[in-house]
Design an enzyme around this catalytic site. Structure first.
Site, PDB file in Angstrom:
ATOM      1  N   ASP A 145       0.876  -1.175   0.000  1.00 51.91           N
ATOM      2  CA  ASP A 145       0.000   0.000   0.000  1.00 51.91           C
ATOM      3  C   ASP A 145       0.911   1.222   0.000  1.00 51.91           C
ATOM      4  O   ASP A 145       2.139   1.084   0.151  1.00 51.91           O
ATOM      5  CB  ASP A 145      -0.927   0.010   1.214  1.00 51.91           C
ATOM      6  CG  ASP A 145      -2.288   0.637   0.912  1.00 51.91           C
ATOM      7  OD1 ASP A 145      -2.310   1.726   0.296  1.00 51.91           O
ATOM      8  OD2 ASP A 145      -3.317   0.057   1.294  1.00 51.91           O
ATOM      9  N   HIS A 202      -3.654   2.638  -4.857  1.00 49.65           N
ATOM     10  CA  HIS A 202      -2.878   2.464  -3.627  1.00 49.65           C
ATOM     11  C   HIS A 202      -1.447   2.013  -3.937  1.00 49.65           C
ATOM     12  O   HIS A 202      -0.905   1.121  -3.288  1.00 49.65           O
ATOM     13  CB  HIS A 202      -3.554   1.451  -2.699  1.00 49.65           C
ATOM     14  CG  HIS A 202      -4.786   1.981  -2.035  1.00 49.65           C
ATOM     15  ND1 HIS A 202      -4.737   2.880  -0.987  1.00 49.65           N
ATOM     16  CD2 HIS A 202      -6.106   1.748  -2.278  1.00 49.65           C
ATOM     17  CE1 HIS A 202      -5.974   3.165  -0.613  1.00 49.65           C
ATOM     18  NE2 HIS A 202      -6.827   2.501  -1.377  1.00 49.65           N
ATOM     19  N   GLU A 225     -10.826   1.998  -4.223  1.00 50.70           N
ATOM     20  CA  GLU A 225     -10.545   3.427  -4.033  1.00 50.70           C
ATOM     21  C   GLU A 225      -9.585   3.991  -5.083  1.00 50.70           C
ATOM     22  O   GLU A 225      -8.600   4.649  -4.765  1.00 50.70           O
ATOM     23  CB  GLU A 225      -9.986   3.667  -2.625  1.00 50.70           C
ATOM     24  CG  GLU A 225     -10.975   3.320  -1.532  1.00 50.70           C
ATOM     25  CD  GLU A 225     -10.438   3.581  -0.138  1.00 50.70           C
ATOM     26  OE1 GLU A 225     -11.245   3.876   0.758  1.00 50.70           O
ATOM     27  OE2 GLU A 225      -9.210   3.490   0.054  1.00 50.70           O
TER      28      GLU A 225
END
Length: 754
Positions: free
Chosen positions: A196, A273, A329
């Protein structure tokens, strides 16, 4: 960030020597978690010493070997018909179970002279082995375990715990300790979030930059790193924080877990990410520059070369059928401005950037399928459709999981409201900083992963449930244990035990015995708080508030008052809900049985006021994510608690709050007040001000009265502030405006009209 009804406790009678039936209100000696399918206790105990022999059929020799290591016993001996039965022994036996039985099914019979562990498979024997180990750890005197029979099998095949090691790094010995606890409580999947933005955590031999630089950042604290440029450092630099696991270490952990019946699923984030990757391989960004975006350039063929190279090495380390690719996301802004991405959209006949993301997911899905693996991803991967083998983790509530199940896709339920262990467990004022939310152990226990809206065929696609731990605010192993335990014990029963056998009161009674187990395993668990939860429900017929007081502690002695004074020993003892008229302050505290003193005082204002049941018109809409009780929320006579997720705080997302309340009749009003909340971690802020005006006819309103906000936006701790105005007028209509100048979340509580 990615982030029950109670049923009677049913036990069946079987023919055995001197059995007695356990009931939920009884003190049990077999206090296992998760609750087995069937428990029958018999009189007597099995004497367990350091010399207790262990015998095993050949197929269970490996399980028996692990058992003797865990229990500090001599190596297992082959089971045979001429065993020395004169010495109390523990015996692992292979027994055929019905074809419909789970591979994890087992049966244990504990007699004074012998413990028989029966299973059809090695996996079933493992589950039984950890049941026996848990039972021993629960006994005050560990040399004696109670006689009885245990028959068991799981409800779900997938019972998971996710850990983010990117935001904060945790060493292998701690992960082994965590896996041991998972095995004791029958969780069978460890979801390892390895990459991440804050750090890459797995050695990839073809790309050494990932661990030489992308695994290290400039600040120990994730929060400080996030607020100070989000820069990376280098291995060996004095300021570097981070770490990574070599492939050899990861393989060893996979083997360690597998011996305990646990599968490790790696997660490699894509296409978003990926800030840490793009910092060291900027050619994979649309801009070609580091520190400009967090999403891979999907128009660049080199992106897919990189992804496939990485996954090839990952698959050599992890034999799991699932490989998790994230997929959540994704900010598509860079793709909109990237010639390569736009060219890809054109060439592949895609509609937009959303389909571009689906293209990337499909491509990785195809790659993994070709290598005999299955793609697992967060629920955003649903966008654009999936191949039949892909599985969805539903984290943004249950909607994604429901949609996937209806499409015939397999689902792991992991909704934030019930499964995010990075949320607060108690009032934030008493807890270490967390990302927000409120998830006590009782709420975890109350979750049912199978939504009622699914048919039986659709429900069969719900393969299990998983708790997620994101570590932005969890820097140490001790803190991590505090966030996981005992919530993980509740999750274990959600994932293993049938609905018909779940009972919160029974679970809470058994849980009291597991504090001893956690102490023996040196777990820094969350202790039940001495504070109380006071809630009220409005009775519009009787025009009263019905107040309920509850506690995390087990059967405490609670004293209360209704006049605003602090309770003392002589105050009434709470036994049942209290009826209170009008607006009053209820206070309550627990009498400490050791010190004889009253504990911390909890208070709640009841709110049966002049606006209860009034009509509310929303001039601007409330948030679809935090509807609470919709149009009744702000005038239902119930004030909210310290969490916006309690169903009493109504959210306004991006919009101002602008409402008009119509009272049931023209009334004398002295004061109007409404509470707002601020907790900046999840983006909840105070309004710039609150403006009140009122009217007798709904047309001619008074001049607005503005109450300014005095809470600074830099205050990150939870603040609940009342905005109140004196009126002293006859009123039927009230208009309230609260500007959302941060364009984030506003949360409003009950509008009190006196």
């Amino acid at each position: 960030m990615k982030k029950i009804a109670s049923f009677a406790f049913i036990l069946f009678i079987q023919c055995c020597v001197c059995p007695f039936i356990l009931k939920s209100q009884d003190i049990q000696r077999i206090n296992l978690i998760p609750q087995p399918q069937l428990v029958i206790e018999n009189k007597g105990s099995f004497l367990w010493t350091g010399k207790t022999p262990v015998y095993a059929d050949p197929v269970f020799q490996k399980v028996a070997q692990l058992f003797t290591e865990q229990a500090a016993l001599s190596a297992p001996r082959p089971a045979s018909s001429n065993m020395n039965t004169g010495i109390p022994a523990i015996v692992f036996r292979k027994q055929k179970f019905p074809d419909t039985a789970s591979a994890e099914s087992y049966k244990i019979t504990i007699k004074q002279k012998q413990v028989d562990i029966l299973a059809a498979t090695e996996l079933g024997a493992l589950r039984a082995m950890f049941t026996i180990l848990q039972l021993r750890l629960l006994q005050t005197e560990q040399s004696l375990i109670p006689c009885g029979e245990i028959t068991d099998a799981p409800r779900f095949t997938y019972r998971g715990l996710h850990l983010d090691v990117s935001r904060n790094f945790f060493p292998i010995p701690f992960l082994e300790k965590l896996l041991d606890m998972m095995a004791l409580y029958k969780l069978n999947t460890f979801h390892w979030h390895l990459t991440d933005g804050p750090g890459w955590r797995l050695e990839i031999k073809k790309y050494p930059q990932l661990t030489k630089k992308a695994a290290w950042r400039t600040h120990n604290s994730w929060k400080e790193w996030w607020n100070n440029g989000r820069l990376y450092s280098a291995e060996g630099a004095p300021d570097a924080y981070g770490g990574y696991y070599t492939q050899q270490q990861a393989k060893a952990l996979v083997s360690y877990a597998a011996r305990r019946g646990i599968t490790i699923i790696p997660e490699i984030e894509m296409p978003g990410h990926a800030e840490e990757v793009l910092a060291v391989l900027p050619g994979l960004a649309c801009s070609g520059k580091p520190y400009t975006q967090g999403e891979f350039c999907i128009g660049n063929d080199s992106t897919f070369v990189f992804m496939e190279d990485v996954l090839n090495e990952v698959m050599q380390v992890f034999p799991s059928s699932y490989i998790h690719i994230g997929g959540d996301e994704v900010d598509k802004k860079a793709w909109k401005e990237c010639p390569k991405c736009q060219s890809r959209i054109t060439m592949e006949h895609l509609k937009d950037e959303h389909e571009l993301q689906s293209y990337a997911i499909h491509r990785m899905d195809t790659f993994l399928t070709a290598h005999g693996r299955k793609l697992l991803g967060w629920d955003e991967i649903l966008e654009g459709g999936l191949t039949p083998g892909a599985t969805v983790m539903s984290w943004r509530g249950e909607a994604g999981g429901i949609a996937a199940a209806k499409m015939g896709q397999d689902v792991i339920m992991t909704p934030g409201a019930y499964c995010y262990f990075d949320a607060y467990q108690a009032n934030p004022a008493s807890q270490p900083e967390a990302i927000g939310g409120f998830l006590p152990v009782a709420k975890v226990y109350g979750y049912d992963p199978v939504p009622n809206s699914l048919t039986s065929t659709e429900a069969s696609h719900i393969k299990g449930v998983q708790a997620n731990v994101w570590t932005e605010y969890i820097p140490t192993a001790e803190h991590l244990e505090y966030m996981i335990f005992p919530r993980m014990l509740a999750l274990s029963e959600v994932s293993w035990t049938s609905l018909q056998q779940k009972d919160w009161n029974n679970f809470q009674g058994r849980l009291q015995h597991h504090y001893l187990l956690m102490q023996r395993r040196f777990i820094n668990y969350y202790r039940p708080m001495p504070v109380l939860d006071i809630s009220s429900v409005s009775d519009t017929i009787g025009k009263i508030s019905r107040v309920t007081i509850s506690s995390e502690q087990f059967k405490p002695e609670i004293h209360f008052t209704t006049n605003g004074s602090d309770p003392v020993k002589g105050s009434p003892i709470y036994m049942a809900p209290i009826e209170v008229k009008g607006i009053a302050t209820i206070k309550a505290a627990i009498l400490n049985p050791v010190t004889g003193k009253m504990g911390p005082v909890s208070a709640r204002q009841t709110a049966y006021h002049k606006a209860v049941g009034a009509s509310v018109k929303y001039n601007l809409p409330f948030s679809n994510s935090y509807v609470a009780l919709r149009e009744y929320t702000l005038v239902n006579g119930q004030t909210g608690s310290f969490t916006y997720g309690d169903g009493q705080w109504q959210g306004f997302e991006g919009n101002d709050m602008d409402i008009t309340i119509e009272l049931q009749q023209l009334s004398d009003v002295n004061k109007i007040a409404v509470n707002f909340m601020q907790i900046t971690g999840p983006g909840v802020y105070m309004p710039a001000y609150v403006e009140y005006s009122w009217s007798k006819d709904g047309k001619n309103f008074s001049s607005p009265v503005r109450i300014a906000n005095i809470v600074p936006e830099t205050e990150s701790k939870l603040v609940i502030k009342p905005f109140e105005v004196m009126v002293n007028d006859k009123v039927k209509f009230i208009r309230i405006k609260a500007p959302n100048d941060k364009h984030a979340f506003l949360f409003a509580d009950e509008v009190l009209v006196n």
